[in-house]
Design an enzyme around this catalytic site. Structure first.
Site, mmCIF file in Angstrom:
data_model
loop_
_atom_site.group_PDB
_atom_site.id
_atom_site.type_symbol
_atom_site.label_atom_id
_atom_site.label_comp_id
_atom_site.label_asym_id
_atom_site.label_seq_id
_atom_site.Cartn_x
_atom_site.Cartn_y
_atom_site.Cartn_z
ATOM 1 N N GLY A 290 -5.982 -0.418 -0.663
ATOM 2 C CA GLY A 290 -7.436 -0.380 -0.681
ATOM 3 C C GLY A 290 -8.044 -1.764 -0.808
ATOM 4 O O GLY A 290 -9.026 -2.092 -0.123
ATOM 5 N N ALA B 13 0.705 1.029 -4.304
ATOM 6 C CA ALA B 13 0.491 1.103 -2.856
ATOM 7 C C ALA B 13 -0.952 1.474 -2.542
ATOM 8 O O ALA B 13 -1.594 0.877 -1.675
ATOM 9 C CB ALA B 13 1.459 2.101 -2.229
ATOM 10 N N ASP B 14 -1.473 2.463 -3.254
ATOM 11 C CA ASP B 14 -2.838 2.905 -3.006
ATOM 12 C C ASP B 14 -3.860 1.814 -3.314
ATOM 13 O O ASP B 14 -4.714 1.488 -2.481
ATOM 14 C CB ASP B 14 -3.157 4.140 -3.857
ATOM 15 C CG ASP B 14 -2.712 5.430 -3.188
ATOM 16 O OD1 ASP B 14 -2.533 5.439 -1.961
ATOM 17 O OD2 ASP B 14 -2.549 6.435 -3.904
ATOM 18 N N PHE B 15 -3.793 1.261 -4.504
ATOM 19 C CA PHE B 15 -4.799 0.284 -4.897
ATOM 20 C C PHE B 15 -4.601 -1.045 -4.173
ATOM 21 O O PHE B 15 -5.575 -1.723 -3.829
ATOM 22 C CB PHE B 15 -4.794 0.104 -6.411
ATOM 23 C CG PHE B 15 -5.266 1.323 -7.153
ATOM 24 C CD1 PHE B 15 -6.522 1.860 -6.904
ATOM 25 C CD2 PHE B 15 -4.458 1.955 -8.074
ATOM 26 C CE1 PHE B 15 -6.966 2.993 -7.566
ATOM 27 C CE2 PHE B 15 -4.886 3.090 -8.740
ATOM 28 C CZ PHE B 15 -6.142 3.611 -8.488
#
Length: 403
Positions: A180, A175-177
């Protein structure tokens, strides 16, 4: 070679993982990124590490997580809760092309640093928001991090061994990468649109939306076909065989994505009869009869080493790969050829290795030109060069704990 985004200036209000990863990608492409951190403490990732070499309790340098996702940036410390700090940020906003933030919805507005406020000083600004669930809607105010988004998105119900009961988080922060990377794409799109219209704008990406986009191959099956997806270990719900198989000395992944490749696989494994078996003739058949085919193939793969199978499959055009440890993966010759492992000198940590720039161009190139910054490393430089503050004014701000 020239840098793709040379001359584009980014004001980076982000913290944590997803936002800094976005601004790192922009910096890799040539943007001048100025990262704003809290005085004394800095970004939370400065305290996150798993290696013995890098101590996450030393915020000036940062732990291995911070070092991994903050290269190519200049870092300054500003207390945005002070009136002087906010005024300083607005001056920087007048200078920049892009501002990026990933605070919870409403925080930047309360600080007077939202899109509407910064547009007053820079009509051409691209203002990029990254949130967990979106800036509007029933979950907008709910705090969320990668693991929560992976849970809500259903990813943790796709991950794990067959018939596993416990939800499993994938080893990487999808989710984070993903969020981003999607936000960096949105910023580039907005910059291109500004070239055509001359106007700045606000863009939004949420970790939930980005993660669901990565799950797009399951959307029709689940929403329209009412399919129930369950963990299949290293396998794939829609393709068989497409997973890791045991070998004499480890595991090898085999990915037979078409019926033609499946038949070539059976020939390579010296069991052509499995290629003609009615139970396994088409991919749909193999998905239905996964529990019969996988044990049969596993018995065969156990007869040779991973290297032996890789050589055999390479000769017959069957996609395959060894299941590496992380250390083995980072030592892969192909990664070195692609310049995806780069050594850089850090002023306090010494030589460190980071992943390279994944974008390749014909007549331009991204690069790694700065190590991850120590806390507040460029405060005096930025305030002097960008805002023309003199030493006396900078010292006064420091005395008042604004910087």
């Amino acid at each position: 070679m020239r840098k793709p985004l040379d001359g584009i200036k980014v004001l980076d209000f982000t913290h944590g993982v997803a936002g800094p990863y976005c601004t790192m990608l922009l910096a890799d492409l040539g943007c001048d990124v100025i990262k704003i951190e809290k005085p004394e403490r800095g970004d939370a990732t400065r305290y996150m590490n798993i290696s013995e070499r890098f101590r996450g309790d030393i915020p000036r340098t940062g732990g291995d997580y911070f070092l991994a996702i903050n290269r190519n940036k200049r870092a300054i410390t500003v207390d945005v809760k002070t009136e002087e700090g906010r005024a300083l940020c607005k001056e920087l906003a007048a200078w920049c092309d892009v501002a990026v933030q990933n605070f919870r919805p409403g925080v930047m507005k309360r600080l007077g640093l939202d899109f509407a406020a910064l547009k007053e000083v820079n009509e051409r600004i691209i203002y990029a928001n990254l949130s967990a669930y979106g800036r509007k809607g029933p979950l907008a105010e709910k705090p969320g991090m990668d693991v929560a988004v992976q849970a809500r998105s259903g990813v943790m119900r796709l991950t794990g061994a067959p018939d596993s009961v416990d939800p499993i988080r994938p080893g990487v922060s999808l989710a984070d990468f993903g969020g981003g990377a999607f936000l960096a794409m949105a910023v580039l799109t907005a910059l291109y649109d500004r070239e055509r219209t001359g106007e700045g704008q606000e863009v939004d990406v949420s970790l939930l939306d980005a993660t669901m986009s990565l799950l797009s191959n399951y959307a029709v099956a689940v929403i329209d076909g009412a399919a129930e997806l369950k963990p299949v270990g290293s396998g794939h719900p829609q393709l068989v065989p497409y997973q890791a198989f045991p070998s004499k000395d480890g595991f090898i992944v085999i990915s037979a994505g078409t019926n033609k490749i499946y038949r070539a696989l059976c020939e390579a494994m010296e069991v052509p009869e499995l290629g003609e078996d009615e139970r396994f003739r088409t991919n749909q058949d193999r998905v239905r009869n996964r529990d019969e085919l996988v044990p049969l193939m596993s018995e065969i793969t156990l007869t040779r080493t991973t290297a032996e199978w890789e050589e055999i499959f390479d000769q017959t055009g069957v996609p395959c790969a060894p299941v590496n440890t992380m250390a083995e993966a980072f030592a892969e010759e192909q990664l070195l050829h692609n310049e995806m492992i780069c050594a850089i000198d850090h002023p306090e940590a010494g030589e460190i290795h980071v992943t390279g720039v994944p974008f390749k161009f014909g007549s331009m190139a991204g690069d790694i030109r700065r190590p991850p910054p120590v806390l507040g490393e460029h405060t005096d430089q930025v305030l002097g060069e960008v805002l023309n503050y003199d030493a006396e004014r900078i010292q006064a701000l420091r005395k008042n704990r604004v910087i």
